[in-house]
Design a protein around this motif. Structure first.
Motif, PDB file in Angstrom:
ATOM      1  N   GLU A 278       0.825  -1.210   0.000  1.00 39.49           N
ATOM      2  CA  GLU A 278       0.000   0.000   0.000  1.00 39.49           C
ATOM      3  C   GLU A 278       0.863   1.264   0.000  1.00 39.49           C
ATOM      4  O   GLU A 278       0.620   2.195  -0.759  1.00 39.49           O
ATOM      5  N   VAL A 279       1.879   1.281   0.832  1.00 46.67           N
ATOM      6  CA  VAL A 279       2.775   2.441   0.893  1.00 46.67           C
ATOM      7  C   VAL A 279       3.521   2.593  -0.433  1.00 46.67           C
ATOM      8  O   VAL A 279       3.665   3.701  -0.953  1.00 46.67           O
ATOM      9  N   ALA A 280       3.968   1.476  -1.000  1.00 47.02           N
ATOM     10  CA  ALA A 280       4.658   1.515  -2.297  1.00 47.02           C
ATOM     11  C   ALA A 280       3.721   2.011  -3.403  1.00 47.02           C
ATOM     12  O   ALA A 280       4.143   2.762  -4.290  1.00 47.02           O
ATOM     13  N   LEU A 281       2.463   1.619  -3.348  1.00 46.29           N
ATOM     14  CA  LEU A 281       1.483   2.071  -4.339  1.00 46.29           C
ATOM     15  C   LEU A 281       1.336   3.588  -4.296  1.00 46.29           C
ATOM     16  O   LEU A 281       1.370   4.263  -5.327  1.00 46.29           O
ATOM     17  N   LEU A 282       1.200   4.144  -3.093  1.00 45.92           N
ATOM     18  CA  LEU A 282       1.066   5.592  -2.964  1.00 45.92           C
ATOM     19  C   LEU A 282       2.329   6.301  -3.432  1.00 45.92           C
ATOM     20  O   LEU A 282       2.268   7.314  -4.132  1.00 45.92           O
ATOM     21  N   ALA A 283       3.487   5.770  -3.071  1.00 42.19           N
ATOM     22  CA  ALA A 283       4.754   6.351  -3.531  1.00 42.19           C
ATOM     23  C   ALA A 283       4.838   6.313  -5.047  1.00 42.19           C
ATOM     24  O   ALA A 283       5.283   7.273  -5.685  1.00 42.19           O
ATOM     25  N   SER A 284       4.393   5.222  -5.634  1.00 41.66           N
ATOM     26  CA  SER A 284       4.414   5.073  -7.088  1.00 41.66           C
ATOM     27  C   SER A 284       3.520   6.106  -7.768  1.00 41.66           C
ATOM     28  O   SER A 284       3.933   6.768  -8.731  1.00 41.66           O
ATOM     29  N   GLU A 285       2.317   6.271  -7.267  1.00 41.84           N
ATOM     30  CA  GLU A 285       1.382   7.227  -7.868  1.00 41.84           C
ATOM     31  C   GLU A 285       1.895   8.662  -7.750  1.00 41.84           C
ATOM     32  O   GLU A 285       1.873   9.423  -8.714  1.00 41.84           O
ATOM     33  N   LEU A 286       2.378   9.023  -6.559  1.00 42.19           N
ATOM     34  CA  LEU A 286       2.856  10.398  -6.360  1.00 42.19           C
ATOM     35  C   LEU A 286       4.134  10.665  -7.137  1.00 42.19           C
ATOM     36  O   LEU A 286       4.326  11.761  -7.686  1.00 42.19           O
TER      37      LEU A 286
ATOM     38  N   GLU B 268      10.240  11.510   0.666  1.00 43.40           N
ATOM     39  CA  GLU B 268      10.533  11.497   2.096  1.00 43.40           C
ATOM     40  C   GLU B 268       9.500  10.622   2.796  1.00 43.40           C
ATOM     41  O   GLU B 268       8.306  10.733   2.523  1.00 43.40           O
ATOM     42  N   VAL B 269       9.971   9.743   3.673  1.00 45.87           N
ATOM     43  CA  VAL B 269       9.067   8.871   4.427  1.00 45.87           C
ATOM     44  C   VAL B 269       9.412   8.983   5.909  1.00 45.87           C
ATOM     45  O   VAL B 269      10.565   8.781   6.295  1.00 45.87           O
ATOM     46  N   THR B 270       8.419   9.307   6.706  1.00 43.74           N
ATOM     47  CA  THR B 270       8.557   9.340   8.153  1.00 43.74           C
ATOM     48  C   THR B 270       7.609   8.281   8.711  1.00 43.74           C
ATOM     49  O   THR B 270       6.424   8.274   8.367  1.00 43.74           O
ATOM     50  N   VAL B 271       8.135   7.410   9.550  1.00 47.52           N
ATOM     51  CA  VAL B 271       7.328   6.310  10.074  1.00 47.52           C
ATOM     52  C   VAL B 271       7.242   6.410  11.595  1.00 47.52           C
ATOM     53  O   VAL B 271       8.265   6.542  12.270  1.00 47.52           O
ATOM     54  N   THR B 272       6.019   6.378  12.103  1.00 45.54           N
ATOM     55  CA  THR B 272       5.791   6.330  13.549  1.00 45.54           C
ATOM     56  C   THR B 272       4.916   5.117  13.831  1.00 45.54           C
ATOM     57  O   THR B 272       4.484   4.413  12.901  1.00 45.54           O
ATOM     58  N   ASP B 273       4.592   4.900  15.093  1.00 46.65           N
ATOM     59  CA  ASP B 273       3.705   3.787  15.420  1.00 46.65           C
ATOM     60  C   ASP B 273       2.250   4.102  15.089  1.00 46.65           C
ATOM     61  O   ASP B 273       1.410   3.217  15.072  1.00 46.65           O
ATOM     62  N   ARG B 274       1.928   5.371  14.771  1.00 40.87           N
ATOM     63  CA  ARG B 274       0.554   5.763  14.452  1.00 40.87           C
ATOM     64  C   ARG B 274       0.316   6.025  12.964  1.00 40.87           C
ATOM     65  O   ARG B 274      -0.791   5.852  12.477  1.00 40.87           O
ATOM     66  N   TYR B 275       1.358   6.468  12.258  1.00 39.61           N
ATOM     67  CA  TYR B 275       1.189   6.797  10.839  1.00 39.61           C
ATOM     68  C   TYR B 275       2.520   6.726  10.101  1.00 39.61           C
ATOM     69  O   TYR B 275       3.583   6.827  10.696  1.00 39.61           O
TER      70      TYR B 275
ATOM     71  N   LEU C   7      -0.773  10.644   4.295  1.00 37.97           N
ATOM     72  CA  LEU C   7      -0.628   9.930   5.562  1.00 37.97           C
ATOM     73  C   LEU C   7      -1.350   8.599   5.473  1.00 37.97           C
ATOM     74  O   LEU C   7      -2.509   8.537   5.053  1.00 37.97           O
ATOM     75  N   ILE C   8      -0.653   7.559   5.875  1.00 34.29           N
ATOM     76  CA  ILE C   8      -1.237   6.229   5.961  1.00 34.29           C
ATOM     77  C   ILE C   8      -1.237   5.873   7.440  1.00 34.29           C
ATOM     78  O   ILE C   8      -0.186   5.914   8.087  1.00 34.29           O
ATOM     79  N   THR C   9      -2.394   5.557   7.994  1.00 29.99           N
ATOM     80  CA  THR C   9      -2.446   5.252   9.416  1.00 29.99           C
ATOM     81  C   THR C   9      -2.170   3.774   9.665  1.00 29.99           C
ATOM     82  O   THR C   9      -2.423   2.922   8.806  1.00 29.99           O
ATOM     83  N   ALA C  10      -1.658   3.509  10.864  1.00 31.59           N
ATOM     84  CA  ALA C  10      -1.445   2.126  11.287  1.00 31.59           C
ATOM     85  C   ALA C  10      -2.811   1.475  11.478  1.00 31.59           C
ATOM     86  O   ALA C  10      -3.811   2.166  11.719  1.00 31.59           O
ATOM     87  N   PRO C  11      -2.881   0.160  11.388  1.00 30.56           N
ATOM     88  CA  PRO C  11      -4.170  -0.518  11.584  1.00 30.56           C
ATOM     89  C   PRO C  11      -4.802  -0.134  12.930  1.00 30.56           C
ATOM     90  O   PRO C  11      -4.140  -0.128  13.965  1.00 30.56           O
ATOM     91  N   GLY C  12      -6.073   0.243  12.877  1.00 26.36           N
ATOM     92  CA  GLY C  12      -6.819   0.595  14.070  1.00 26.36           C
ATOM     93  C   GLY C  12      -6.610   2.009  14.567  1.00 26.36           C
ATOM     94  O   GLY C  12      -7.225   2.415  15.550  1.00 26.36           O
TER      95      GLY C  12
ATOM     96  N   GLN D 109      -8.020   7.101  -1.773  1.00 31.92           N
ATOM     97  CA  GLN D 109      -8.694   5.899  -1.274  1.00 31.92           C
ATOM     98  C   GLN D 109      -7.891   5.215  -0.179  1.00 31.92           C
ATOM     99  O   GLN D 109      -8.457   4.579   0.704  1.00 31.92           O
ATOM    100  N   HIS D 110      -6.571   5.338  -0.234  1.00 32.73           N
ATOM    101  CA  HIS D 110      -5.710   4.611   0.708  1.00 32.73           C
ATOM    102  C   HIS D 110      -5.162   5.481   1.832  1.00 32.73           C
ATOM    103  O   HIS D 110      -4.760   4.944   2.868  1.00 32.73           O
ATOM    104  N   ALA D 111      -5.126   6.773   1.642  1.00 37.43           N
ATOM    105  CA  ALA D 111      -4.521   7.664   2.634  1.00 37.43           C
ATOM    106  C   ALA D 111      -5.580   8.209   3.587  1.00 37.43           C
ATOM    107  O   ALA D 111      -6.721   8.449   3.203  1.00 37.43           O
TER     108      ALA D 111
END
Length: 165
Positions: A52-60, A85-92, A145-150, A126-128
């Motif tokens: 999913e993250v790769a898909l968004l990176a690909s489109e942008l 640029e990718v920033t990863v946290t436990d929430r997004y 922004l892509i959120t972590a599950p839940g 649709q994914h962000a």
């Protein structure tokens, strides 16, 4: 001693985001492949779907390459005007793709699933959990922004992320 309420109000209940991973790219079609791989690798070991993250990176990144090519059909090899640029946290996971084009993005086209162009931002939306664009004198950056599950981002948290970008 009671803390000053003004100081407490300035504190965010969320920890600061870690330093982002950054990749600069040439204006070439293989830039999309490189951005896709980079974004998927950045979220490895975190609770995000790397596809999913790769898909968004690909489109942008596809949009960024097209915008840069429209500005200048032939970029010198020593210039890498596209940034991912990718920033990863436990929430997004925060994905930001920059290009040198200062023109506003065109209106989304509604050509359906078989359309050759105009579907990229609809797929991102649709994914962000959120998407926004920041324009400068030197180009633009599209954020997603892509959120972590839940996880559901609060209005305050989203505003802080946007302000920090």
């Amino acid at each position: 001693m009671t803390p000053d309420p003004a100081v407490i109000a300035d504190r965010s209940p969320y920890p600061p985001a870690p330093a982002p991973a950054y990749l600069s790219l040439h204006v070439r079609r293989d830039a999309v492949r490189d951005a896709r791989r980079f974004a998927a690798d950045a979220v490895a070991g975190h609770p995000y779907d790397p596809y999913e993250v790769a898909l968004l990176a690909s489109e942008l990144t596809t949009n960024a390459v097209r915008a840069a090519e429209a500005m200048h059909p032939s970029w010198p090899d020593d210039i890498r005007p596209i940034g991912v640029e990718v920033t990863v946290t436990d929430r997004y996971a925060h994905l930001a793709v920059s290009d040198p084009d200062t023109e506003p993005l065109p209106a989304q086209q509604h050509g359906g699933l078989l359309a050759e162009r105009g579907r990229g931002l609809a797929i991102v939306d649709q994914h962000a959990a959120a998407r926004w664009i920041i324009y400068t004198d030197h180009g633009k950056t599209v954020h997603a922004l892509i959120t972590a599950p839940g996880v559901i981002l609060t209005t305050v948290e989203l505003a802080e992320i946007r302000e920090a970008s």
